[in-house]
Motif scaffolding. Sequence first.
Motif, short mmCIF file in Angstrom:
data_model
loop_
_atom_site.label_atom_id
_atom_site.label_comp_id
_atom_site.label_asym_id
_atom_site.label_seq_id
_atom_site.Cartn_x
_atom_site.Cartn_y
_atom_site.Cartn_z
N GLN A 9 9.70 -16.79 -41.99
CA GLN A 9 10.50 -15.73 -41.38
C GLN A 9 11.61 -15.29 -42.33
O GLN A 9 12.19 -16.12 -43.03
N PHE A 10 11.89 -13.98 -42.31
CA PHE A 10 12.89 -13.37 -43.18
C PHE A 10 13.74 -12.42 -42.36
O PHE A 10 13.34 -11.99 -41.28
N GLY A 11 14.89 -12.03 -42.90
CA GLY A 11 15.73 -11.04 -42.24
C GLY A 11 16.30 -10.08 -43.27
O GLY A 11 16.51 -10.45 -44.43
N PHE A 12 16.51 -8.85 -42.84
CA PHE A 12 17.17 -7.86 -43.68
C PHE A 12 17.78 -6.78 -42.80
O PHE A 12 17.38 -6.58 -41.66
N GLU A 13 18.78 -6.11 -43.36
CA GLU A 13 19.45 -5.01 -42.68
C GLU A 13 18.98 -3.71 -43.34
O GLU A 13 18.99 -3.60 -44.56
N MET A 14 18.57 -2.75 -42.52
CA MET A 14 18.11 -1.49 -43.09
C MET A 14 18.37 -0.37 -42.09
O MET A 14 18.31 -0.57 -40.88
N SER A 15 18.65 0.81 -42.63
CA SER A 15 18.79 1.98 -41.78
C SER A 15 17.61 2.91 -42.00
O SER A 15 16.93 2.83 -43.02
N HIS A 16 17.38 3.74 -41.02
CA HIS A 16 16.31 4.74 -41.12
C HIS A 16 16.63 5.89 -40.18
O HIS A 16 17.60 5.83 -39.41
N ALA A 17 15.84 6.92 -40.26
CA ALA A 17 15.92 8.06 -39.33
C ALA A 17 14.50 8.55 -39.13
O ALA A 17 13.69 8.53 -40.06
N LEU A 24 17.59 9.87 -29.93
CA LEU A 24 18.69 9.45 -30.78
C LEU A 24 18.24 8.91 -32.14
O LEU A 24 19.00 8.96 -33.11
N CYS A 25 17.03 8.40 -32.22
CA CYS A 25 16.56 7.81 -33.49
C CYS A 25 16.29 8.86 -34.57
O CYS A 25 15.92 8.51 -35.69
N SER A 26 16.51 10.13 -34.25
CA SER A 26 16.43 11.16 -35.29
C SER A 26 17.66 11.11 -36.18
O SER A 26 17.66 11.68 -37.27
N ASN A 27 18.69 10.41 -35.73
CA ASN A 27 19.91 10.23 -36.53
C ASN A 27 19.77 8.96 -37.38
O ASN A 27 19.09 8.02 -37.00
N ILE A 28 20.45 8.95 -38.50
CA ILE A 28 20.46 7.74 -39.32
C ILE A 28 21.15 6.63 -38.53
O ILE A 28 22.24 6.80 -37.99
N PRO A 105 9.16 6.38 -40.74
CA PRO A 105 9.56 4.98 -40.89
C PRO A 105 9.80 4.25 -39.57
O PRO A 105 10.87 3.71 -39.30
N THR A 106 8.75 4.25 -38.75
CA THR A 106 8.78 3.46 -37.51
C THR A 106 8.45 2.01 -37.85
O THR A 106 7.90 1.72 -38.92
N THR A 107 8.72 1.13 -36.94
CA THR A 107 8.38 -0.26 -37.14
C THR A 107 6.87 -0.42 -37.30
O THR A 107 6.40 -1.21 -38.11
N GLU A 108 6.10 0.36 -36.55
CA GLU A 108 4.64 0.30 -36.64
C GLU A 108 4.16 0.64 -38.05
O GLU A 108 3.32 -0.07 -38.62
N ASN A 109 4.69 1.73 -38.61
CA ASN A 109 4.27 2.13 -39.95
C ASN A 109 4.81 1.18 -41.02
O ASN A 109 4.17 0.98 -42.06
N MET A 110 5.96 0.59 -40.76
CA MET A 110 6.51 -0.35 -41.74
C MET A 110 5.65 -1.60 -41.86
O MET A 110 5.46 -2.13 -42.95
N VAL A 111 5.06 -2.10 -40.73
CA VAL A 111 4.21 -3.28 -40.84
C VAL A 111 2.94 -2.97 -41.63
O VAL A 111 2.45 -3.82 -42.38
N ILE A 112 2.43 -1.76 -41.50
CA ILE A 112 1.26 -1.36 -42.30
C ILE A 112 1.64 -1.35 -43.78
O ILE A 112 0.91 -1.88 -44.63
N TYR A 134 10.34 -7.40 -36.20
CA TYR A 134 11.24 -7.13 -35.06
C TYR A 134 12.24 -6.08 -35.50
O TYR A 134 12.95 -6.26 -36.48
N GLU A 135 12.33 -5.00 -34.72
CA GLU A 135 13.35 -3.98 -34.95
C GLU A 135 14.62 -4.36 -34.20
O GLU A 135 15.73 -4.12 -34.66
N THR A 136 14.43 -4.94 -33.02
CA THR A 136 15.53 -5.47 -32.22
C THR A 136 15.10 -6.86 -31.75
O THR A 136 13.98 -7.29 -32.02
N ASN A 137 15.95 -7.54 -31.03
CA ASN A 137 15.61 -8.88 -30.54
C ASN A 137 14.39 -8.88 -29.62
O ASN A 137 13.71 -9.89 -29.51
N ASN A 138 14.13 -7.77 -28.96
CA ASN A 138 13.03 -7.75 -27.99
C ASN A 138 12.00 -6.64 -28.23
O ASN A 138 11.22 -6.33 -27.34
N SER A 139 11.98 -6.06 -29.42
CA SER A 139 11.00 -5.02 -29.75
C SER A 139 10.44 -5.28 -31.15
O SER A 139 11.19 -5.37 -32.12
#
Length: 149
Positions: A9-17, A24-28, A105-112, A134-139
Motif C-alpha cells: 500500500q502507498f499514499g500520495f496527495e494529488m489534485s485534479h479537475a 463541483l469536481c470540475s474545479n481543481i 482524470p477520474t479514479t477509474e481512469n487512473m487505475v487503468i 482510494y480517492e477518499t476513505n470510502n470511495s
Amino acid sequence: MTKIRVTKQFGFEMSHALTNYDGLCSNIHGHSYKLQITLLGEPLESAGDPKDGMVMDFSVLKKLVKKYIVEPFDHSLMINDIAAHEKLTELGELYRRQHLVNFQPTTENMVIFIADKLKKLLPEHLELFSVRLYETNNSFAEWFASDNP
C-alpha cells in the motif's frame, strides 16, 4: 507450486479537475489517495537465496511503485489535455508539477493508467493481479487482470 498474492500500500496527495463535469469536481481540488498494488506469483524456492520464500521482495516493489507512480503524482495536478489552453499555460507558471493526460482524470481512469504502466515494469515471472485506488476513505476504483485479458 502454489500461487500467492502479495499487496503493498502507498499514499500520495494529488489534485485534479474533471473537464466538462456537471458538479463541483470540475474545479481543481485535491485528494489523499491510497493505492494498493497486488501481485500474483510463486514464492521463490531457492535455499540460501536471500529472496527464498518471497513472491517479490516488498522493498523492491516499494522502489518500483514509488519511482514510477507515487513520486511523479505526489503533490501534482492532473488535468485532461482537452482542457489545455491559455489558462493552463498560465497555471504552468504557478504549478510546475502538472500532468496533462489524454483521459478524464477520474479514479477509474487512473487505475487503468497505473495498471498499464506497472504491467510493463514487472519481471515476467510476476503478474499484476489488481490495482485499487482510494480517492477518499470510502470511495475507490479497482482494476483486476482477470477482468482485462
